[in-house]
Design an enzyme around this catalytic site. Structure first.
Site, PDB file in Angstrom:
ATOM      1  NE  ARG A 128      -2.765   8.457  13.933  1.00 46.14           N
ATOM      2  CZ  ARG A 128      -3.532   9.360  13.295  1.00 46.14           C
ATOM      3  NH1 ARG A 128      -4.032   9.081  12.111  1.00 46.14           N
ATOM      4  NH2 ARG A 128      -3.771  10.525  13.825  1.00 46.14           N
TER       5      ARG A 128
ATOM      6  N   GLY B 205       4.190  -1.693   3.485  1.00 47.02           N
ATOM      7  CA  GLY B 205       3.182  -0.647   3.588  1.00 47.02           C
ATOM      8  C   GLY B 205       2.042  -1.057   4.516  1.00 47.02           C
TER       9      GLY B 205
ATOM     10  NE  ARG C  65       8.072   1.345  -0.618  1.00 48.28           N
ATOM     11  CZ  ARG C  65       6.873   0.748  -0.676  1.00 48.28           C
ATOM     12  NH1 ARG C  65       6.306   0.288   0.419  1.00 48.28           N
ATOM     13  NH2 ARG C  65       6.239   0.607  -1.826  1.00 48.28           N
TER      14      ARG C  65
ATOM     15  NE  ARG D 158       1.682  -9.458   2.454  1.00 47.60           N
ATOM     16  CZ  ARG D 158       1.566  -9.402   1.147  1.00 47.60           C
ATOM     17  NH1 ARG D 158       2.224  -8.504   0.471  1.00 47.60           N
ATOM     18  NH2 ARG D 158       0.782 -10.243   0.510  1.00 47.60           N
TER      19      ARG D 158
ATOM     20  CG  HIS E 173       2.628   9.489  14.609  1.00 48.85           C
ATOM     21  ND1 HIS E 173       3.523  10.530  14.580  1.00 48.85           N
ATOM     22  CD2 HIS E 173       1.422  10.017  14.289  1.00 48.85           C
ATOM     23  CE1 HIS E 173       2.902  11.637  14.235  1.00 48.85           C
ATOM     24  NE2 HIS E 173       1.638  11.359  14.056  1.00 48.85           N
TER      25      HIS E 173
ATOM     26  NE  ARG F 273      -1.631  -9.610  -4.299  1.00 52.22           N
ATOM     27  CZ  ARG F 273      -2.824  -9.680  -4.860  1.00 52.22           C
ATOM     28  NH1 ARG F 273      -2.966  -9.495  -6.158  1.00 52.22           N
ATOM     29  NH2 ARG F 273      -3.898  -9.919  -4.136  1.00 52.22           N
TER      30      ARG F 273
ATOM     31  CG  ASP G 225      -0.208  -2.848 -10.352  1.00 52.06           C
ATOM     32  OD1 ASP G 225       0.097  -2.931  -9.142  1.00 52.06           O
ATOM     33  OD2 ASP G 225      -0.134  -1.790 -10.994  1.00 52.06           O
TER      34      ASP G 225
ATOM     35  N   GLY H 278       8.040  -3.546  -0.375  1.00 56.27           N
ATOM     36  CA  GLY H 278       6.728  -3.131  -0.858  1.00 56.27           C
ATOM     37  C   GLY H 278       6.319  -3.757  -2.171  1.00 56.27           C
ATOM     38  CB  SER H 279       3.418  -4.197  -4.004  1.00 61.60           C
ATOM     39  OG  SER H 279       2.505  -3.192  -3.633  1.00 61.60           O
TER      40      SER H 279
HETATM   41  N1  HPA Z   1       0.762   2.804  -8.586  1.00 54.52           N
HETATM   42  C1  HPA Z   1       1.271   3.291  -7.455  1.00 54.52           C
HETATM   43  N2  HPA Z   1       1.691   2.526  -6.474  1.00 54.52           N
HETATM   44  C2  HPA Z   1       1.601   1.195  -6.627  1.00 54.52           C
HETATM   45  C3  HPA Z   1       1.070   0.632  -7.776  1.00 54.52           C
HETATM   46  C4  HPA Z   1       0.636   1.488  -8.802  1.00 54.52           C
HETATM   47  O1  HPA Z   1       0.161   1.040  -9.854  1.00 54.52           O
HETATM   48  N3  HPA Z   1       1.099  -0.722  -7.626  1.00 54.52           N
HETATM   49  C5  HPA Z   1       1.641  -0.958  -6.414  1.00 54.52           C
HETATM   50  N4  HPA Z   1       1.939   0.193  -5.810  1.00 54.52           N
END
Ligand code: HPA
Length: 236
Positions: A45, A22, A89, A26, A5, A220, A207, A91-92
């Protein structure tokens, strides 16, 4: 010695410290915005990876994809084949907590998961795995130095994004003490623990499952940039 990979033959092209968002785009944004002397090291990929320098520190930034199987593959190959020592990591997440709002930043202390990843891969029985203590300390110190407030929280690494019962998160939150949800940390932490490496995770809240508050793309980006500065300053 390319892997299935990652198309890198020379380990010196990959830094000892890797930042993993992720989204591979980004990774490109981070390389373009924050790193100097950037080199594209992977595009298999379209999982873009770049190596460059932040204030003289050699850093690789590469996408992980979404979910534990995906980050499990990339982080395993980086640690095991390319000699990477630490992965952060970036991430969000979705907030499970009424006091954690969109755009807040969370440093993950532990990841709870219903995933079978750690059991299947390494026969680990734990359903909660910790991030690396020293990396967590470094991330907190760098947040303090920059003057950015952060939460330190246990989070839920979920195997699913969509659930039949949208209120089920409350039970997971209350039983396991999870303040937010994402989908990758548990597998990353399992790999690091098994391979004797370091891993940590820092998240921006994109969120809220409590308030259903949405975010704007511009805001964001601002909170994402704060999280990135914290991670880049903490990177060794
Ligand atoms: N759920 C899972 N993963 C996430 C979410 C969520 O609401 N928001 C950002 N990553």
């Amino acid at each position: 010695m390319a892997t299935p990979h990652i198309e890198v033959n020379d380990s010196s092209l990959i830094a000892k410290t890797v930042l993993m968002p992720g989204d591979p785009l980004r990774a490109k944004f981070i390389a373009d915005t924050y790193l100097k002397d950037v080199q594209l090291i992977n595009s298999v990929r379209n999982m873009l990876g770049y190596t460059g320098y932040y204030k003289g520190k050699k850093i690789t930034v590469m996408g992980s994809g979404m979910g534990m199987p995906s980050i499990g593959i990339y982080s395993y190959e980086l640690y095991q084949v390319y000699g990477v020592e630490q992965i952060i990591r970036v991430g969000s997440c979705g907030s499970y907590s009424p006091i954690i709002n969109v755009y807040d930043v969370i440093i993950v202390t532990e990841a709870y998961s219903e995933s079978s990843y750690a059991k299947t891969a390494y026969n680990m029985d734990e359903n909660t795995l910790p991030g690396d203590f020293d990396l967590i300390k470094d991330l907190n110190n760098s947040a303090k130095m920059l003057g950015y407030p952060v939460f330190n929280e246990i989070i839920h690494s979920s195997d699913v994004f969509y659930r039949a019962d949208s209120h089920e998160f409350k039970q997971i939150r209350d039983q396991f003490g999870c303040a937010a949800v994402e989908m990758e940390s548990f597998a990353l932490f399992a790999n690091a623990i098994y391979l004797n490496k370091k891993a940590a995770c820092i998240l921006t809240v994109s969120d809220s499952l409590v308030t259903n508050q949405a975010t704007t793309a511009q805001e964001r980006q601002v909170s994402f940039n704060k999280m990135m500065e914290i991670a880049l300053e903490a990177a060794k």
